[in-house]
Design an enzyme around this catalytic site. Structure first.
Site, short mmCIF file in Angstrom:
data_model
loop_
_atom_site.label_atom_id
_atom_site.label_comp_id
_atom_site.label_asym_id
_atom_site.label_seq_id
_atom_site.Cartn_x
_atom_site.Cartn_y
_atom_site.Cartn_z
N LYS A 70 0.85 -1.29 -0.06
CA LYS A 70 0.06 0.12 0.10
C LYS A 70 0.84 1.28 -0.03
O LYS A 70 0.39 2.17 -0.56
CB LYS A 70 -1.05 -0.13 1.09
CG LYS A 70 -2.06 -1.15 1.06
CD LYS A 70 -3.19 -0.82 2.39
CE LYS A 70 -4.02 -1.88 2.46
NZ LYS A 70 -5.10 -1.60 3.39
N ASP A 107 -9.78 3.10 2.72
CA ASP A 107 -9.88 2.48 4.05
C ASP A 107 -10.58 3.37 4.89
O ASP A 107 -11.39 2.99 5.77
CB ASP A 107 -8.54 2.07 4.55
CG ASP A 107 -7.97 0.91 3.73
OD1 ASP A 107 -8.65 -0.06 3.17
OD2 ASP A 107 -6.66 0.62 3.72
P1 NAP Z 1 0.77 -1.83 11.38
O1 NAP Z 1 1.23 -0.79 10.43
O2 NAP Z 1 1.96 -2.99 11.38
O3 NAP Z 1 0.65 -1.46 12.83
C1 NAP Z 1 0.51 -2.28 13.87
C2 NAP Z 1 0.30 -1.65 15.16
O4 NAP Z 1 -0.09 -2.28 16.41
C3 NAP Z 1 1.23 -0.28 15.81
O5 NAP Z 1 0.57 0.59 16.21
C4 NAP Z 1 1.92 -1.23 16.82
O6 NAP Z 1 2.46 -0.60 17.72
C5 NAP Z 1 0.88 -2.03 17.41
N1 NAP Z 1 1.25 -3.34 18.12
C6 NAP Z 1 1.85 -4.45 17.61
N2 NAP Z 1 2.36 -5.13 18.66
C7 NAP Z 1 1.76 -4.55 19.63
C8 NAP Z 1 1.61 -4.97 21.16
N3 NAP Z 1 2.08 -6.30 21.25
N4 NAP Z 1 1.03 -4.41 21.94
C9 NAP Z 1 0.65 -3.18 21.77
N5 NAP Z 1 0.56 -2.98 20.40
C10 NAP Z 1 1.02 -3.70 19.46
O7 NAP Z 1 -0.49 -2.75 11.08
P2 NAP Z 1 -1.70 -2.19 10.26
O8 NAP Z 1 -1.78 -2.25 8.87
O9 NAP Z 1 -2.06 -0.63 10.86
O10 NAP Z 1 -2.86 -2.94 10.77
C11 NAP Z 1 -3.41 -2.78 12.10
C12 NAP Z 1 -4.67 -3.89 12.37
O11 NAP Z 1 -5.69 -3.40 11.58
C13 NAP Z 1 -4.56 -5.23 11.80
O12 NAP Z 1 -5.12 -6.12 12.67
C14 NAP Z 1 -5.12 -5.37 10.70
O13 NAP Z 1 -5.94 -6.55 10.29
C15 NAP Z 1 -6.47 -4.32 10.48
N6 NAP Z 1 -6.78 -3.93 9.37
C16 NAP Z 1 -7.95 -3.98 8.98
C17 NAP Z 1 -8.57 -3.40 8.08
C18 NAP Z 1 -9.78 -3.85 7.49
O14 NAP Z 1 -10.43 -3.80 6.39
N7 NAP Z 1 -10.90 -4.03 8.55
C19 NAP Z 1 -7.76 -2.80 7.08
C20 NAP Z 1 -6.45 -2.63 7.28
C21 NAP Z 1 -5.95 -3.18 8.57
P3 NAP Z 1 4.05 0.01 17.58
O15 NAP Z 1 4.17 1.03 16.65
O16 NAP Z 1 4.53 -0.03 19.09
O17 NAP Z 1 4.81 -1.34 17.00
#
Ligand code: NAP
Length: 281
Positions: A70, A107
């Site tokens: 993305k 999104d």
């Molecule tokens: P990302 O960019 O990898 O961000 C992950 C986030 O999770 C960061 O803020 C990270 O914090 C936090 N995190 C990871 N491990 C953690 C822990 N042990 N304790 C607390 N916080 C933790 O991922 P993303 O693309 O934003 O996706 C995030 C979520 O949204 C996923 O579950 C994904 O499936 C979902 N999502 C859903 C849709 C939909 O259409 N429904 C679309 C996109 C994403 P740090 O900054 O500290 O690492």
């Protein structure tokens, strides 16, 4: 393009097998009796540019982009609207009549619509919003919420510096909050969102106390595998209205489908059931 042409669209990711987008777009293609197909495209990051540039030659009307493409894709399209620019990521490409590529990001918009589907009276400007997580998904929903006049977004992230950086970038409506203060920081918010990966199948559950949360707070989780995370189960048991991430997926897909196939598709219980049926595969 000539009437009767076979319409092709797809989703590029690496890996791609987990994507539910083919299920839902092909459901709509059949539902509206269209002549076309939406295909999963396993594209390695180093070949993304070649793959995107190849869309017009292959006869694709466009594609979705999922992890990890993305962000990279913003440099590979010809037109980029402000929303996608601010989010810093593209989740949809539309091939124009002139073969030019337009990148969009639905999104955040899809997220807002998914909340309003469950709580039609809710507006982002209604009251403080708390977001847990400051990754790509959080960015997308922050941009959509700010575009709809959210006045206070408490951004609670494990790595505090990341929340601070987003506050610097997006302005004073974003209040960065340390992870260990999350239980108190959510007390009086109108909307609470989990935008971390915690609670997703294969990850540990989100650790948070909801003891201080108002019963009127809308509680949402961007995760949809599983359809109900422990976080949502706990919130629901207290009496909060809960929203999972499936609606965000479905609502971001509607305008993309319309751009490619010329029909604005409906989200129906049967569509939801078809996508949900794939979760136990
Ligand atoms: P990302 O960019 O990898 O961000 C992950 C986030 O999770 C960061 O803020 C990270 O914090 C936090 N995190 C990871 N491990 C953690 C822990 N042990 N304790 C607390 N916080 C933790 O991922 P993303 O693309 O934003 O996706 C995030 C979520 O949204 C996923 O579950 C994904 O499936 C979902 N999502 C859903 C849709 C939909 O259409 N429904 C679309 C996109 C994403 P740090 O900054 O500290 O690492």
């Amino acid at each position: 393009m000539m009437a009767g042409d076979f319409i092709l669209a797809g989703v590029m990711g690496w890996p791609i097998a987990q994507s539910r987008s083919p299920i839902l777009h092909n459901y709509w293609i059949e539902r509206y009796k269209l002549n076309g197909r939406y295909v999963p495209l396993a594209v390695r990051p180093e070949r993304l540019s070649d793959a995107i540039r190849g869309l017009p030659a292959l006869g694709f009307r466009g594609c979705n982009l999922t992890m990890p493409h993305k962000q990279l894709a913003i440099t590979m399209v010809d037109n980029l609207p402000d929303t996608a620019k601010r989010i810093g990521a593209v989740n949809c490409i539309v091939v124009g009549e002139d073969s030019k590529l337009s990148g969009t990001n639905n999104d955040g918009n899809g997220y807002v619509l998914s909340v309003q589907e469950v709580a039609p009276q809710w507006q982002p400007s209604d009251g403080p919003i708390a977001i847990l997580g400051a990754g790509g998904a959080a960015r997308a929903i922050i941009v959509a919420l700010l575009e709809r006049r959210a006045s206070e977004i408490r951004l609670i992230n494990r790595t505090f510096e990341k929340a601070e950086l987003l506050a610097k970038e997006f302005g004073s409506a974003i209040k960065p909050i340390a992870w260990d203060r999350r239980g108190n920081a959510i007390a009086d918010v109108a909307l609470l969102t989990n935008a971390t990966n915690q609670g997703m199948t294969g990850h540990p559950p989100l650790e948070i106390s909801l003891d201080k949360l108002s019963i009127r707070t809308l509680v949402s989780d961007l995760i949809y595998v599983p359809p109900e995370t422990a976080f949502l189960t706990t919130a629901k048991a207290r009496g909060n209205v809960v929203i999972n991430g499936l609606g965000m997926l479905l609502h971001q897909a509607r305008p993309a489908f319309e751009a490619w196939f010329g029909v604005m598709p409906e989200i129906t219980p049967d569509l939801r059931a078809s996508v949900m049926a794939t979760f136990n595969r």
